[in-house]
Design an enzyme around this catalytic site. Structure first.
Site, PDB file in Angstrom:
ATOM      1  N   GLY A  23       0.833  -1.191   0.000  1.00  0.00           N
ATOM      2  CA  GLY A  23       0.000   0.000   0.000  1.00  0.00           C
ATOM      3  C   GLY A  23       0.868   1.240   0.000  1.00  0.00           C
ATOM      4  O   GLY A  23       2.090   1.169  -0.151  1.00  0.00           O
ATOM      5  N   SER A  24       0.227   2.377   0.182  1.00  0.00           N
ATOM      6  CA  SER A  24       0.941   3.659   0.174  1.00  0.00           C
ATOM      7  C   SER A  24       1.615   3.904   1.521  1.00  0.00           C
ATOM      8  O   SER A  24       1.470   3.115   2.459  1.00  0.00           O
ATOM      9  CB  SER A  24      -0.048   4.800  -0.105  1.00  0.00           C
ATOM     10  OG  SER A  24      -0.901   4.982   1.021  1.00  0.00           O
ATOM     11  N   SER A  27      -0.191   3.799   5.492  1.00  0.00           N
ATOM     12  CA  SER A  27      -1.364   2.929   5.370  1.00  0.00           C
ATOM     13  C   SER A  27      -1.382   1.825   6.422  1.00  0.00           C
ATOM     14  O   SER A  27      -2.349   1.065   6.495  1.00  0.00           O
ATOM     15  CB  SER A  27      -1.423   2.313   3.968  1.00  0.00           C
ATOM     16  OG  SER A  27      -0.259   1.542   3.710  1.00  0.00           O
ATOM     17  N   GLY A  28      -0.338   1.703   7.224  1.00  0.00           N
ATOM     18  CA  GLY A  28      -0.317   0.696   8.282  1.00  0.00           C
ATOM     19  C   GLY A  28       0.366  -0.604   7.895  1.00  0.00           C
ATOM     20  O   GLY A  28       0.150  -1.627   8.550  1.00  0.00           O
ATOM     21  N   THR A  30       3.660  -1.523   8.039  1.00  0.00           N
ATOM     22  CA  THR A  30       4.596  -1.975   9.072  1.00  0.00           C
ATOM     23  C   THR A  30       3.847  -2.361  10.338  1.00  0.00           C
ATOM     24  O   THR A  30       4.193  -3.341  11.002  1.00  0.00           O
ATOM     25  CB  THR A  30       5.642  -0.883   9.364  1.00  0.00           C
ATOM     26  OG1 THR A  30       6.376  -0.614   8.163  1.00  0.00           O
ATOM     27  CG2 THR A  30       6.602  -1.308  10.462  1.00  0.00           C
ATOM     28  N   GLU A  96       9.872  -2.902   4.437  1.00  0.00           N
ATOM     29  CA  GLU A  96      10.388  -2.002   3.395  1.00  0.00           C
ATOM     30  C   GLU A  96      11.020  -2.792   2.253  1.00  0.00           C
ATOM     31  O   GLU A  96      12.113  -2.493   1.776  1.00  0.00           O
ATOM     32  CB  GLU A  96      11.390  -1.005   3.984  1.00  0.00           C
ATOM     33  CG  GLU A  96      10.845  -0.143   5.110  1.00  0.00           C
ATOM     34  CD  GLU A  96       9.785   0.865   4.673  1.00  0.00           C
ATOM     35  OE1 GLU A  96       9.484   0.947   3.462  1.00  0.00           O
ATOM     36  OE2 GLU A  96       9.261   1.576   5.547  1.00  0.00           O
ATOM     37  N   ALA A  97      10.299  -3.803   1.788  1.00  0.00           N
ATOM     38  CA  ALA A  97      10.823  -4.717   0.766  1.00  0.00           C
ATOM     39  C   ALA A  97      11.169  -4.013  -0.536  1.00  0.00           C
ATOM     40  O   ALA A  97      12.019  -4.479  -1.291  1.00  0.00           O
ATOM     41  CB  ALA A  97       9.814  -5.834   0.509  1.00  0.00           C
TER      42      ALA A  97
END
Length: 199
Positions: A23-24, A27-28, A30, A96-97
């Site tokens: 998502g952006s 957006s939750g 993590t 943070e792939a």
């Protein structure tokens, strides 16, 4: 009479799978990754979480959400390094792939094929609205994809886009609320037009 026989014991085999949370910004993603990892730890599963070494926004070692929830992690420079830490692990988390190299795709596939549950969180699009890093391929090979949304700061609708509010054209610019804002499609297109960017 045999009350209990080894013939009746079913070996519990590990079932590998790949879960992607995308998502952006804001957006939750993590937050959801941390939640799933903590649930796995509560279930006494052996877990390890990784993040790109370049992400030092909130902590050099922990994975930290924008809401300040955190979990201990191992910062790495190369996706291949993940394999060095996972021989005795049940669940692998990757935050943070989008910042990892494309080798992450094969690493995740290999882990899942070896019975490990892999949970990945990352931006699906960069600030220009283009697919970001290895995320499209990770979504393609995933067993489950969860697309999460922020709230558009302009109109309150669901936001899928991360609009960069500072002048910088590099694809990778680590930032927070001072550099990015979540926008819905309509507000994003309007903002990009006002910035003189190609849409």
């Amino acid at each position: 009479m045999v009350l209990f026989s080894e013939d009746h014991i079913q070996e519990t085999r590990r079932r590998g799978r790949i879960e992607v949370i995308c998502g952006s910004m804001f957006s939750g993603k993590t937050e959801e990754l941390i939640r799933r990892m903590k649930r796995a730890k509560f279930a006494r599963q052996r877990v390890e979480i990784f993040k790109p070494a370049i992400d030092t926004r909130y902590s050099e070692e922990d994975v930290v959400s924008h809401d300040s929830h955190s979990i201990a992690s191992t910062p790495i420079d190369s996706s291949a390094s993940i394999l060095l830490f996972t021989s005795e692990i049940d669940v692998v988390g990757i935050d943070e792939a989008q910042f990892f190299d494309d080798g992450l795709i094969d690493v995740c596939r290999q882990l899942a094929n070896n019975g490990i549950r892999v949970i990945i969180a990352g931006l699906d699009m960069d600030f220009k609205g283009n697919p970001f890093g290895p995320m499209p391929q990770l979504c393609a090979i995933a067993d489950e994809v969860s697309k999460v949304h922020a709230i558009c700061v302009k109109c309150g609708d669901l936001a899928s886009f991360s609009h960069r509010t500072v002048k910088n054209d590099k694809q990778v610019l680590l930032g927070e609320t001072a550099e990015y804002e979540p926008l819905c499609r309509e507000c994003y297109l309007r903002a990009r037009g006002e910035d003189g960017q190609k849409i």
